[in-house]
Design an enzyme around this catalytic site. Structure first.
Site, PDB file in Angstrom:
ATOM      1  N   SER A 181      62.303  22.868  17.647  1.00 51.60           N
ATOM      2  CA  SER A 181      62.162  21.920  18.758  1.00 51.60           C
ATOM      3  C   SER A 181      60.677  21.782  19.105  1.00 51.60           C
ATOM      4  O   SER A 181      59.851  21.580  18.215  1.00 51.60           O
ATOM      5  CB  SER A 181      62.997  22.398  19.944  1.00 51.60           C
ATOM      6  OG  SER A 181      63.004  21.428  20.964  1.00 51.60           O
ATOM      7  N   ASP A 216      72.017  16.193  15.836  1.00 55.92           N
ATOM      8  CA  ASP A 216      70.876  16.213  16.758  1.00 55.92           C
ATOM      9  C   ASP A 216      70.503  14.785  17.141  1.00 55.92           C
ATOM     10  O   ASP A 216      70.090  13.995  16.293  1.00 55.92           O
ATOM     11  CB  ASP A 216      69.694  16.914  16.076  1.00 55.92           C
ATOM     12  CG  ASP A 216      68.521  17.185  17.008  1.00 55.92           C
ATOM     13  OD1 ASP A 216      68.434  16.526  18.063  1.00 55.92           O
ATOM     14  OD2 ASP A 216      67.698  18.051  16.664  1.00 55.92           O
ATOM     15  N   HIS A 218      70.947  19.389  18.940  1.00 63.80           N
ATOM     16  CA  HIS A 218      69.571  19.874  18.859  1.00 63.80           C
ATOM     17  C   HIS A 218      69.493  21.388  19.076  1.00 63.80           C
ATOM     18  O   HIS A 218      68.637  22.059  18.500  1.00 63.80           O
ATOM     19  CB  HIS A 218      68.734  19.126  19.909  1.00 63.80           C
ATOM     20  CG  HIS A 218      67.296  19.514  19.899  1.00 63.80           C
ATOM     21  ND1 HIS A 218      66.481  19.257  18.823  1.00 63.80           N
ATOM     22  CD2 HIS A 218      66.524  20.160  20.814  1.00 63.80           C
ATOM     23  CE1 HIS A 218      65.262  19.719  19.089  1.00 63.80           C
ATOM     24  NE2 HIS A 218      65.269  20.265  20.279  1.00 63.80           N
TER      25      HIS A 218
END
Lengths: 400, 400
Positions: free
Chosen positions: A166, A332, A365
């Site tokens: 991330s 995601d 995600h």
């Protein structure tokens, strides 16, 4: 309806630096204590919080640096000093995919964060008050630089690998762009070369929600009265973007909360999905500094690999890692799989070795935090490969 | 950064009922003026705002009822009385897909709305004050029932077709479920048999953002001070769910606003996508009543075809329309294509004739408002088919 809205439960701040987290003071730029930021600002007396696991090898070639996503601090995994599970407990430790029997693993709290590293809630030594919005504009490159300088202070000039997921993946890319000769391997998980407009919009809205909270006070709130309601709502929007609709359909579908958990406030919690968001967002809103949230969030919008070479691919071509592991997740919506393909393809075009994995995790995600089953073997396999290289290239001829 | 946050531009309320919109008073249930709602509440002296185009045929068999999405009023298309374009201007009119040379088209403002129909901002005749949160809990079925009763007041007992997109599609389904013998054809666009948890979460957050606005005052705000900032932010989140990331990538990518449009507020508008959301959300926040927004939004969460028969498919089997047109859009994240397939398949399983169209519009859930190119021929084709049936079955032998 005739329900009056009861005031929300007062959220108590519990921002505790974990016991195993240590601080390192950065030696600044130009031989001073001044740390110069990419967009022109500067900070003095920067401290970076970190934790470490394992032992640094004699020839200092086994250091792995981990950058975090937006939310966590440096406590990525448990230790004797702090046996509580870290945020990536399944990934790091003795015999785990990032094996601390073999590697000296360091995780840093991001510059601008609120778990020990210098950030907007830190005391500005020039004024004796928290920075608030006097904190300079922050970029992902600055976070990478602060991590880099912290490692240097710890005596580490070269990394076996930089790892991040991330925002941490963006930071790992920024590290590899800024210090191309100082790392051997790169791991980027659910990351991006730049934010897409949809993602910018989601984050912009989270910030707007915090800024709408009257307690935010244009960023100069007091520590005893923080904009927790704004943070709570903003975090719920964050969670919406971190997880996947399929997962929630399977877990909650249209289940309603039992009467005893139903909120009596008008338009309050009625469905389990609303209760889930509230419960999870509360944990974050109770501990995270609102201004840190704003600065780190905007830093992700601003990041653009194209600033390092004119185009995204020209930027990626500056990354010299011997081999990169790029992982993306099908569900995601925040850092979609196309963006992982872009990184992998860009590196390949530049002639770099790439291991690309497209995982069909259902957790969106956030999969890297949850889906041990899919992530463990991929990361473990990569580090086994890189350690073989390590052993054959750097074996100490005098050992045994 | 050192930017202090300037107060937001004051938004002026401009809630104007369009000039061609007329009101019809509903004759209530049980021979009284009382309108009983599905969840137990009741309303007196309900008025429904509507506009109509075209002429009702002699045998009253050409009426088409249009239910709206969350946002618009009854002004679906222009007329001599009001030449300003309506919200579905390309779809309705002489020679257009829903051809007013052939059909008598009526569009109603939803019960609970704020463009003429009775809603939370209407005066409660029992207290002399706006309902606010004293307005009873609202369901999609109630909106359908109010539309149904309004048409009866206009002398129409049977519809050629009921048409709706988004919330209007849910309402069209609710109409067909509650009055199965009173319509011939059904058009459901980007609709759903029930809200998924992801969609509930998005809407729940929009409501929370409005409720966080201190000016909301637990729903009992004054007309001269409405929670416009909360509505503005909430609507931005709505827009995020109405459009598609691909569209924004093509339109804006990472473009920044020129200096003169850059907000001087800290963390203010910097990217074009942020400016776009602000501009579009402001138009809505300036005119829409906050409590109407909350009630209509929750009504969508509550809707569930399974309440009409035990399961979704048993519910759908109660719909007796001769033929249904079901349209879905590939890029819709709010009412995803799987939900359109569910409706089409459910109707087919029950032996109903279905025309199902899966459009690859790029405009997400809002495509029906924008993508004339894809939507026009599909809707036009369907109504040509239904009018042939109309002509052959109901030709007046004494005409000519």
């Amino acid at each position: 309806m005739q329900k009056s809205r009861k005031p929300d439960q007062v959220l108590q701040r519990k921002r505790i630096i974990p016991p195993a987290t240590k601080l390192v003071s950065l030696f600044g730029d130009y031989g001073s204590t001044e740390f110069v930021l990419r967009r022109g600002g500067h900070l003095r007396n920067v401290q970076i919080a970190y934790e470490s696991w394992g032992e640094l090898s004699l020839n200092q070639d086994n250091a792995v640096l981990i950058f975090t996503g937006l939310s966590p601090g440096a406590h990525a995994c448990s230790s004797v000093e702090d046996p509580t599970p870290g945020w990536w407990e399944y990934m790091i430790g003795p015999g785990k995919p990032i094996d601390t029997n073999r590697f000296f693993v360091v995780c840093v709290n991001s510059l601008g964060g609120c778990f020990g590293s210098t950030g907007p809630s830190s005391i500005n030594t020039e004024t004796g008050k928290p920075y608030g919005l006097d904190f300079p504009e922050l970029t992902i490159e600055d976070i990478a630089k602060a991590g880099h300088h912290a490692l240097h202070e710890l005596g580490i000039d070269h990394l076996h690998a930089v790892v991040g997921a991330s925002m941490g993946g963006m930071t790992a890319l920024a590290y590899a762009l800024q210090y191309p000769d100082e790392l051997d391997y790169l791991v980027s998980i659910s990351s991006a070369t730049r934010a897409l407009p949809f993602t910018i919009a989601i984050r912009s809205l989270q910030r707007e929600i915090v800024r709408n909270d009257p307690i935010w006070q244009s960023g100069f709130y007091k520590q005893e009265a923080e904009p927790v309601q704004g943070m709570l709502t903003a975090r719920k929007l964050g969670l919406l973007s971190y997880r996947a609709s399929e997962e929630w359909l399977q877990r909650f579908n249209r289940a309603k909360v039992p009467t005893e958990r139903k909120q009596e406030t008008a338009f309050g919690i009625e469905f389990e999905i609303e209760s889930y968001l509230d419960y999870n967002a509360r944990k974050f809103a109770e501990v995270f500094d609102a201004n840190s949230y704003l600065y780190l969030s905007r830093a992700m919008d601003l990041f653009d690999v194209a600033e390092h070479g004119g185009t995204v691919n020209a930027g990626l071509a500056r990354i010299l890692a011997k081999r990169s592991l790029i992982i993306g997740v099908e569900t995601d919506i925040l850092f979609p799989i196309e963006q992982q393909i872009e990184i992998a393809e860009g590196l390949k075009k530049a002639g770099r070795a790439v291991d690309f994995h497209y995982l069909n995790s259902i957790n969106g995600h956030d999969s890297f935090l949850i889906d041990k089953e899919h992530f463990s073997p991929v990361v473990e396999g990569f580090f086994q490969k890189t350690s073989i290289a390590l052993e054959s290239s750097s074996r100490d001829p005098y050992a045994n």
